[in-house]
Design a protein around this motif. Structure first.
Motif, PDB file in Angstrom:
ATOM      1  N   THR A  82       0.847  -1.197   0.000  1.00 31.23           N
ATOM      2  CA  THR A  82       0.000   0.000   0.000  1.00 31.23           C
ATOM      3  C   THR A  82       0.876   1.237   0.000  1.00 31.23           C
ATOM      4  OG1 THR A  82      -1.804   1.141   1.144  1.00 31.23           O
ATOM      5  CG2 THR A  82      -0.098   0.181   2.525  1.00 31.23           C
ATOM      6  N   ASP A  83       0.272   2.352  -0.382  1.00 36.04           N
ATOM      7  CA  ASP A  83       0.930   3.645  -0.266  1.00 36.04           C
ATOM      8  C   ASP A  83       0.522   4.280   1.072  1.00 36.04           C
ATOM      9  OD1 ASP A  83       2.572   5.741  -1.260  1.00 36.04           O
ATOM     10  OD2 ASP A  83       0.797   6.906  -1.781  1.00 36.04           O
TER      11      ASP A  83
ATOM     12  N   ASN B 222      -0.740   7.364   1.132  1.00 41.51           N
ATOM     13  CA  ASN B 222      -1.671   8.416   0.740  1.00 41.51           C
ATOM     14  C   ASN B 222      -2.909   7.757   0.127  1.00 41.51           C
ATOM     15  OD1 ASN B 222       0.179  11.002   0.898  1.00 41.51           O
ATOM     16  ND2 ASN B 222       1.374   9.442  -0.157  1.00 41.51           N
ATOM     17  N   ASN B 223      -4.041   8.428   0.230  1.00 38.55           N
ATOM     18  CA  ASN B 223      -5.258   7.891  -0.370  1.00 38.55           C
ATOM     19  C   ASN B 223      -5.544   8.467  -1.754  1.00 38.55           C
ATOM     20  OD1 ASN B 223      -6.351   5.793   1.135  1.00 38.55           O
ATOM     21  ND2 ASN B 223      -7.206   7.187   2.675  1.00 38.55           N
ATOM     22  N   SER B 224      -4.863   9.551  -2.110  1.00 34.56           N
ATOM     23  CA  SER B 224      -5.020  10.119  -3.451  1.00 34.56           C
ATOM     24  C   SER B 224      -3.887  11.105  -3.675  1.00 34.56           C
ATOM     25  CB  SER B 224      -6.376  10.827  -3.585  1.00 34.56           C
ATOM     26  OG  SER B 224      -6.453  11.898  -2.670  1.00 34.56           O
ATOM     27  N   GLY B 225      -3.764  11.572  -4.914  1.00 32.27           N
ATOM     28  CA  GLY B 225      -2.764  12.591  -5.200  1.00 32.27           C
ATOM     29  C   GLY B 225      -1.801  12.198  -6.296  1.00 32.27           C
ATOM     30  N   ALA B 226      -0.739  12.988  -6.428  1.00 28.53           N
ATOM     31  CA  ALA B 226       0.238  12.817  -7.506  1.00 28.53           C
ATOM     32  C   ALA B 226       1.303  11.809  -7.074  1.00 28.53           C
ATOM     33  CB  ALA B 226       0.868  14.169  -7.841  1.00 28.53           C
ATOM     34  N   PHE B 227       0.910  10.534  -7.052  1.00 27.76           N
ATOM     35  CA  PHE B 227       1.809   9.465  -6.615  1.00 27.76           C
ATOM     36  C   PHE B 227       1.732   8.335  -7.638  1.00 27.76           C
ATOM     37  CE2 PHE B 227       0.168  11.692  -2.880  1.00 27.76           C
ATOM     38  CZ  PHE B 227       1.360  12.208  -2.372  1.00 27.76           C
ATOM     39  N   THR B 228       2.300   8.592  -8.812  1.00 30.20           N
ATOM     40  CA  THR B 228       2.181   7.690  -9.949  1.00 30.20           C
ATOM     41  C   THR B 228       2.630   6.272  -9.606  1.00 30.20           C
ATOM     42  OG1 THR B 228       2.560   9.537 -11.462  1.00 30.20           O
ATOM     43  CG2 THR B 228       2.909   7.321 -12.344  1.00 30.20           C
TER      44      THR B 228
ATOM     45  N   ASP C 212       1.311   4.151  -7.527  1.00 29.18           N
ATOM     46  CA  ASP C 212       0.979   3.650  -6.197  1.00 29.18           C
ATOM     47  C   ASP C 212      -0.506   3.314  -6.098  1.00 29.18           C
ATOM     48  OD1 ASP C 212       3.469   3.609  -4.886  1.00 29.18           O
ATOM     49  OD2 ASP C 212       3.422   5.790  -4.683  1.00 29.18           O
ATOM     50  N   MET C 213      -0.867   2.591  -5.042  1.00 28.86           N
ATOM     51  CA  MET C 213      -2.278   2.279  -4.780  1.00 28.86           C
ATOM     52  C   MET C 213      -2.547   2.526  -3.315  1.00 28.86           C
ATOM     53  SD  MET C 213      -1.974  -1.808  -5.096  1.00 28.86           S
ATOM     54  CE  MET C 213      -0.604  -2.615  -4.268  1.00 28.86           C
ATOM     55  N   SER C 214      -3.730   3.029  -3.046  1.00 31.05           N
ATOM     56  CA  SER C 214      -4.041   3.491  -1.700  1.00 31.05           C
ATOM     57  C   SER C 214      -4.870   2.473  -0.926  1.00 31.05           C
ATOM     58  CB  SER C 214      -4.832   4.799  -1.788  1.00 31.05           C
ATOM     59  OG  SER C 214      -6.136   4.532  -2.295  1.00 31.05           O
ATOM     60  N   PRO C 215      -4.872   2.601   0.406  1.00 34.31           N
ATOM     61  CA  PRO C 215      -5.761   1.774   1.212  1.00 34.31           C
ATOM     62  C   PRO C 215      -7.227   1.924   0.798  1.00 34.31           C
ATOM     63  CG  PRO C 215      -4.162   2.843   2.629  1.00 34.31           C
ATOM     64  CD  PRO C 215      -3.982   3.425   1.254  1.00 34.31           C
ATOM     65  N   GLU C 216      -7.622   3.149   0.464  1.00 41.40           N
ATOM     66  CA  GLU C 216      -9.009   3.404   0.050  1.00 41.40           C
ATOM     67  C   GLU C 216      -9.365   2.595  -1.198  1.00 41.40           C
ATOM     68  OE1 GLU C 216     -10.247   7.561  -0.961  1.00 41.40           O
ATOM     69  OE2 GLU C 216     -10.745   7.563   1.173  1.00 41.40           O
TER      70      GLU C 216
END
Length: 256
Positions: free
Chosen positions: A68-69, A71-77, A79-83
């Motif tokens: 997981t990353d 962060n849940n959203s944003g400029a993080f090419t 990656d995938m979030s817990p959400e």
């Protein structure tokens, strides 16, 4: 009473056909098996297909993911979030795996951030710890495990371990065919539990601690007979339905 958890880490393996075939076969093999939680962690691309396959089968198998990353959203090419993982029904997320530590330079502190963010998002961290062969030979195993656990405790408090899973995986045993003896694994598991107990006996008593590292049907029973080993994080054997189910059944039988 702690319920054992047997989780399959598929690593970088899979195809659409493999996901449906393996999960269908695994679900059939586990019919009627109780007293153990069984989970799978496919590569991220196949989490959606795995969720649909398990749902269609009415399966009790728990869906997980391998990373997981923070962060849940944003400029993080890339990656995938817990959400996002939650959106696809994944609940048990592997963090701190030695391959992430080694190939992606993930530090104890970064892994502790991931742990905290998963908890914040209502997900279950499957928190991997373990020593290298050199550290093992130098007698540093217990100190390494304590340091890795303390990164989480120092960041989030010992109570954060409630509801989480710790996976002790000696790095020298992962995918090598080498495995710690059941007695050696028990000694380290007891040491991990004692380290946590120094901060909270209640948390230590209830936290699930898996063993990982070349677990197979042939050695699973010996591990699960140990009082402080609560299931397994399984690599290669998790890619075969019969082998993986045999490990899960051994866990259920040992803790019955």
């Amino acid at each position: 009473m702690r319920q054992p958890v047997v989780m399959g880490n598929w690593k970088l393996n899979g195809s659409k056909a493999m996901v449906t075939d393996l999960l269908t076969a695994l679900n059939a093999e586990l019919e009627g098996v109780t007293g153990v939680d069984v989970a799978v962690a496919p590569p991220a691309l196949y989490v959606d297909l795995a969720e649909r396959t398990l749902t269609d089968a009415g399966s009790a198998i728990i869906l997980g993911a391998q990373n997981t990353d923070v962060n849940n959203s944003g400029a993080f090419t890339g990656d995938m979030s817990p959400e996002m993982l939650k959106d696809f029904g994944a609940t048990h997320i592997i963090i701190g795996h030695s391959e992430r530590r080694q190939y992606h330079n993930e530090s104890d502190e970064f892994i502790a951030q991931k742990f905290a963010f998963l908890k914040e998002n209502g997900l279950t961290p499957v928190f991997c710890i373990g020593e290298s062969e050199a550290q093992n030979e130098a007698g540093e195993t217990e100190a390494v495990c304590a340091r890795q656990i303390d990164a989480v405790i120092n960041n989030s408090g010992v109570e954060a371990l409630n509801g989480a899973i710790i996976a002790y995986e000696p790095i020298w045993a992962i995918g090598t065919g080498k495995a710690a003896t059941a007695d050696d694994a028990q000694r380290i598991h007891a040491s991990i539990r004692a380290h946590i107990a120094a901060k909270s006996e209640e948390v230590a008593k209830n936290v699930v601690i898996q063993y990982g590292g070349s677990v197979k049907p042939e050695n699973a029973e010996a591990y699960f007979a140990q009082p402080d080993i609560d299931g397994a994080l399984v690599g290669g054997a998790a890619l075969d339905a019969k082998s993986f189910a045999a490990i899960a059944k051994a866990a259920a039988k040992a803790k019955a």
